[in-house]
Design an enzyme around this catalytic site. Structure first.
Site, PDB file in Angstrom:
ATOM      1  N   ALA A  50       0.635  -1.417  -0.271  1.00  0.00           N
ATOM      2  CA  ALA A  50       0.094  -0.050   0.055  1.00  0.00           C
ATOM      3  C   ALA A  50       0.680   1.156   0.164  1.00  0.00           C
ATOM      4  CB  ALA A  50      -0.973  -0.021   1.283  1.00  0.00           C
ATOM      5  N   TYR A  51       1.877   1.207   0.715  1.00  0.00           N
ATOM      6  CA  TYR A  51       2.636   2.237   1.005  1.00  0.00           C
ATOM      7  C   TYR A  51       3.710   2.677  -0.530  1.00  0.00           C
ATOM      8  CZ  TYR A  51       6.833   5.422   2.707  1.00  0.00           C
ATOM      9  OH  TYR A  51       7.623   6.243   2.889  1.00  0.00           O
ATOM     10  N   ALA A  52       4.047   1.236  -1.099  1.00  0.00           N
ATOM     11  CA  ALA A  52       4.824   1.476  -2.257  1.00  0.00           C
ATOM     12  C   ALA A  52       3.850   2.084  -3.456  1.00  0.00           C
ATOM     13  CB  ALA A  52       5.289   0.165  -2.471  1.00  0.00           C
TER      14      ALA A  52
END
Length: 296
Positions: A159-161
């Protein structure tokens, strides 16, 4: 003969930085003030502003109530800056605000993914739109902060990436769209730096797995916990400092010809090199140990 790169003087120039309540944003806001900029530092609570002012050294730092997940606050903050500038342009916008939501994607709720993208992508996009009229007046600069995970997507940080990849793409398009107006766009990519965000990351990740249905949680719990422990060790071993990050942001704002990307830390440089040169299959093989189920 050594050729020196010409620098832009910060004196008389104004920058806005989001996410300045703590961590990297706070370090950058204080450093930019120290070298001569007028700094509007985005904070979420009045207490954060009071702490910033207590560390301010030159009286050029102005706390600015700015939660990038609140469109009304974004507009109000931009209006406040425009009023203070009184017709002058804005030299720099540093999009530093962000969160990191870890967790196996199968365990992650749509709400958590939406929160990640709203904070790191949509909120930054709306902030840029709000300040672009002022940036065009000054032929100023946008500095978007991503990370090494804007080039290589690790397991359990999907999700962060995704948010960082999206911000990299927006930065590329913006750089090309704004070139005719003299507004430059640079990306700063910090690697592992010990800040409060990493303390929050472990707890947030544990909560994701604990809230997943038990058959699914059982599949991921042990390898994910091992990943969090490994990640924490990597952060503790990192020698990259918030001050290095702050100086890099300043370089992007003051170099006569800013680069498109500024990696901060050896881990980011290695990841960028791997993304460019290695086939996906080789990168996957290297990362396989992260997701391999543990016996027992």
């Amino acid at each position: 003969m050594i050729r020196r790169t010409r620098r832009i003087t910060p004196a008389g120039r104004t920058v806005v930085i989001t996410g300045a309540s703590s961590g990297l944003g706070k370090a950058a806001a204080l450093h930019l003030e120290r070298i001569g900029f007028q700094v509007f530092a985005g904070i979420r609570a009045p207490a954060d502003g009071a702490r910033l002012l207590a560390e301010s050294s030159a009286g050029r730092l102005h706390p600015l109530r700015l939660d990038v997940t609140e469109p009304d606050q974004i507009r109000q903050a931009a209006d406040e800056v425009a009023e203070r500038l009184d017709g002058e342009g804005l030299w720099g916008l540093v999009n530093n605000a962000g969160i990191a939501q870890p967790g196996p994607l199968e365990c992650l709720s749509a709400e958590l993914l939406q929160r990640q993208l709203t904070t790191n992508v949509i909120g930054q996009f709306q902030t840029i739109q709000a300040y672009l009229p002022l940036l065009r007046v000054a032929r100023g600069r946008i500095v978007n902060v991503t990370s090494g995970l804007g080039r290589v997507a690790l397991p359990y940080l999907g999700a962060y990436a995704a948010a960082q990849f999206a911000k990299e793409a927006l930065s590329d398009s913006l750089r090309r769209e704004l070139r005719p107006f003299g507004v430059t766009v640079s990306v700063v990519q910090p690697g592992a730096i010990r800040t409060p965000i990493w303390d929050k990351l472990a707890q947030a990740g544990a909560d994701v797995v604990d809230c997943a249905p038990e058959p699914t949680a059982t599949v991921y719990r042990e390898p994910f916990r091992a990943f969090l422990r490994h990640n924490a060790r990597q952060v503790r071993r990192s020698r990259t400092t918030p001050q290095q990050y702050a100086r890099t942001v300043a370089r992007a704002l003051t170099t006569a010809r800013p680069r498109t990307r500024y990696p901060v830390g050896p881990d980011v440089r290695i990841a960028s090199l791997a993304a460019r040169l290695l086939p996906d299959s080789l990168v996957d093989r290297h990362l396989a140990a992260i997701v391999r189920p543990r016996d027992g």
